[in-house]
Design an enzyme around this catalytic site. Structure first.
Site, mmCIF file in Angstrom:
data_model
loop_
_atom_site.group_PDB
_atom_site.id
_atom_site.type_symbol
_atom_site.label_atom_id
_atom_site.label_comp_id
_atom_site.label_asym_id
_atom_site.label_seq_id
_atom_site.Cartn_x
_atom_site.Cartn_y
_atom_site.Cartn_z
ATOM 1 N N LYS A 57 15.783 56.349 32.897
ATOM 2 C CA LYS A 57 15.750 54.951 33.363
ATOM 3 C C LYS A 57 16.908 54.669 34.321
ATOM 4 O O LYS A 57 16.732 54.087 35.405
ATOM 5 C CB LYS A 57 15.820 54.009 32.157
ATOM 6 N N CYS B 229 18.731 44.652 37.771
ATOM 7 C CA CYS B 229 18.570 46.040 37.328
ATOM 8 C C CYS B 229 19.335 47.002 38.225
ATOM 9 O O CYS B 229 20.237 47.699 37.781
ATOM 10 C CB CYS B 229 17.094 46.402 37.344
HETATM 11 N N1 SAJ Z 1 16.180 46.368 48.428
HETATM 12 C C1 SAJ Z 1 16.685 46.654 49.681
HETATM 13 N N2 SAJ Z 1 16.051 47.598 50.448
HETATM 14 C C2 SAJ Z 1 14.919 48.230 50.007
HETATM 15 C C3 SAJ Z 1 14.421 47.933 48.730
HETATM 16 C C4 SAJ Z 1 15.075 46.991 47.955
HETATM 17 O O1 SAJ Z 1 17.705 46.086 50.119
HETATM 18 O O2 SAJ Z 1 14.395 49.042 50.771
HETATM 19 C C5 SAJ Z 1 16.858 45.352 47.597
HETATM 20 C C6 SAJ Z 1 15.958 44.145 47.286
HETATM 21 O O3 SAJ Z 1 15.968 43.214 48.326
HETATM 22 C C7 SAJ Z 1 16.605 43.630 46.011
HETATM 23 C C8 SAJ Z 1 17.098 44.910 45.338
HETATM 24 O O4 SAJ Z 1 17.135 45.903 46.332
HETATM 25 O O5 SAJ Z 1 17.709 42.808 46.303
HETATM 26 C C9 SAJ Z 1 16.225 45.389 44.191
HETATM 27 O O6 SAJ Z 1 14.846 45.231 44.506
HETATM 28 P P1 SAJ Z 1 13.743 46.320 44.136
HETATM 29 O O7 SAJ Z 1 12.439 45.823 44.595
HETATM 30 O O8 SAJ Z 1 14.150 47.646 44.631
HETATM 31 O O9 SAJ Z 1 13.817 46.446 42.559
HETATM 32 P P2 SAJ Z 1 13.810 45.424 41.296
HETATM 33 O O10 SAJ Z 1 15.226 45.162 40.912
HETATM 34 O O11 SAJ Z 1 12.923 44.271 41.514
HETATM 35 O O12 SAJ Z 1 13.103 46.388 40.204
HETATM 36 C C10 SAJ Z 1 13.661 47.675 39.944
HETATM 37 C C11 SAJ Z 1 12.522 48.717 40.005
HETATM 38 N N3 SAJ Z 1 13.098 50.064 39.990
HETATM 39 C C12 SAJ Z 1 12.750 51.000 40.917
HETATM 40 O O13 SAJ Z 1 11.978 50.769 41.827
HETATM 41 C C13 SAJ Z 1 13.356 52.351 40.754
HETATM 42 C C14 SAJ Z 1 11.564 48.522 38.819
HETATM 43 O O14 SAJ Z 1 10.576 49.548 38.787
HETATM 44 C C15 SAJ Z 1 12.362 48.529 37.496
HETATM 45 O O15 SAJ Z 1 11.512 48.322 36.373
HETATM 46 C C16 SAJ Z 1 13.354 47.384 37.560
HETATM 47 O O16 SAJ Z 1 14.272 47.653 38.658
HETATM 48 C C17 SAJ Z 1 14.099 47.344 36.235
HETATM 49 O O17 SAJ Z 1 13.771 46.456 35.419
HETATM 50 O O18 SAJ Z 1 14.936 48.214 35.981
#
Ligand code: SAJ
Length: 420
Positions: A218, A272
């Site tokens: 995780k 997360c």
């Molecule tokens: N972000 C960027 N650039 C990107 C992708 C995301 O700057 O290319 C930023 C987003 O804007 C945001 C942050 O990262 O601020 C996180 O967003 P996210 O969409 O990557 O993830 P979360 O936090 O919504 O959900 C993540 C997911 N983990 C992964 O994709 C590895 C989800 O599957 C998990 O279940 C969740 O964390 C969790 O609960 O741990």
């Protein structure tokens, strides 16, 4: 390796009715199980028992209303006996980035009095490696009359497993069912029994392993994403210095068959990805160099954006900054731990410019902004009135912003809105 016979569960108790616990409880209840949701918040319990939800997640209200009306889901403040317990409480970190396991300890103390021989206890909360064993230790301290896997292995009265959630906020109901699941047992039998429970609603594969590996998996998934976003954020800063459009650069580089660079942005938000990598760093501070550095790069990005906007404001006698987007990622209304919100607040507090906020996904601005008398406006109004356009989140409403207006403005496109 999963054992179908182990999948016979009639009553399940879910501890923590938040972003993970409530959807999990609702989906289990929708499969005909009797589900007891336990929470410490009277408001959460009352809301769920009224067939409503206290969190934001598409379609969850429909499922909760339905399972509450059939009597399959009941929320309570007081623990009750069940065949399986799923713990889905928060694991924040403390000031020094050390994990705070107090919610898990409290959950253990809550369920311990009602545990019975044959019960299965599953931890879903994102946790540092070793937390499942720690949970088993806390349960054993409370119930000397029962045996646990660390004492009796496969013969223990209580089975314990770690099964991390992987759902993406905004798409939880779909991913809860579709995603593969890692099931980490303290023993193989613990894993098989937990798989039996998840197979009731998971269409993805249940992948069995040891609890410690599942805990690390995780953390690894979110640290992997953080490191990759950190790479993109660092590139964006390098490209500013070298006067290169980072979005074009990434688009071109991603045409290489083995390159897939993520998107830079205002920083990493949510609850997360900005938290979990620290659990690896605190467990192995000497070794986790890249993971720590990615955290620092991503945490440093909001300040970089603030300074860039303030520098732009210096060019105007009466600067007006239009901040486009407040949420922590595109097309959601979740403002918690949002770098866009932090940037906006810092710009307001700098008191060098008038700040206009555009956020199509919320009806009302958060208290922190209304208290400071910040105005929420439609994006067309912000385009008209602002001389600096700060594009913080790539909401779909911002696609195709009128370039007639933009041509006369200083545009800082942190989110790649104009490069879609
Ligand atoms: N972000 C960027 N650039 C990107 C992708 C995301 O700057 O290319 C930023 C987003 O804007 C945001 C942050 O990262 O601020 C996180 O967003 P996210 O969409 O990557 O993830 P979360 O936090 O919504 O959900 C993540 C997911 N983990 C992964 O994709 C590895 C989800 O599957 C998990 O279940 C969740 O964390 C969790 O609960 O741990």
């Amino acid at each position: 390796m999963s054992n179908e016979a182990d999948g016979k569960f009639n009553t399940v108790s879910v501890v923590g009715l938040g972003y993970i616990g409530l959807p999990t409880a609702a989906v289990l209840a929708s499969r005909g199980l009797q589900v007891i949701g336990i929470d410490v918040s009277e408001h959460a319990v009352a809301t769920v028992n009224a067939g409503k939800i206290h969190i934001v997640e598409p379609d969850l209200d429909i499922v909760v209303r339905s399972v509450v009306s059939t009597g399959n889901l009941k929320a309570t403040l007081i623990p009750q006996a069940a065949e399986a317990f799923i713990i889905a409480v928060p694991t924040p970190f403390k000031e020094d980035h050390q994990p705070d396991l107090s919610y898990i300890k409290a959950a253990a103390e809550t369920i311990a009095p009602v545990l019975q021989p044959g019960n299965l206890v599953i931890l879903e909360s994102t946790s540092p490696v070793g937390t499942t064993e720690q949970l088993a230790g806390w349960l054993a301290q409370c119930r000397e009359d029962l045996s646990f896997p660390q004492q009796q292995g496969e013969k223990a009265d209580i089975n314990i497993a770690y099964c991390p959630e992987r759902v993406l906020p905004g798409n939880v109901l779909q991913e809860l069912v579709a995603n593969d699941r890692i099931i980490g047992g303290m023993t193989p039998r613990c894993a098989a029994r937990a798989a039996g429970l998840y197979q009731i609603f998971v269409r993805g594969e249940c992948l069995l392993t040891h609890a410690r590996t599942a805990e690390m998996a995780k953390l690894t998934e979110n640290a992997y994403r953080d490191v990759n976003i950190g790479f993109a954020n660092e590139l964006s800063v390098i490209c500013d210095r070298l006067k290169i459009n980072v979005w074009e650069l990434i688009r071109l580089s991603n045409r290489h068959p083995r390159v897939n660079i993520l998107k830079p942005g205002p920083g990493v938000g949510g609850h997360c990805i900005a938290v979990d990598p620290w659990f690896i760093v605190s467990a192995a501070p000497q070794e986790a160099r890249l993971i720590r550095m990615a955290r620092e790069v991503n945490d440093g990005k909001p300040n970089y954006v603030i300074n860039k906007a303030l520098k732009a404001a210096n060019q105007f006698k009466q600067p007006v900054i239009g901040c486009f987007g407040l949420s922590f990622k595109p097309d959601i209304d979740d403002l918690r731990e949002s770098p866009a919100l932090a940037i906006t607040l810092a710009l307001v507090d700098a008191k060098v410019a008038e700040i206009l906020v555009v956020e199509p996904n919320v009806k009302q601005l958060p208290d922190a902004l209304t208290r400071r008398e910040v105005e929420k406006v439609h994006h067309n109004e912000a385009l008209e009135r602002a001389n600096i356009i700060l594009l913080l989140v790539a909401h779909k409403e911002f696609n195709g912003l009128s370039s007639d207006f933009l041509n006369e403005k200083v545009v800082i496109d942190v989110a790649g809105v104009l490069n879609h």
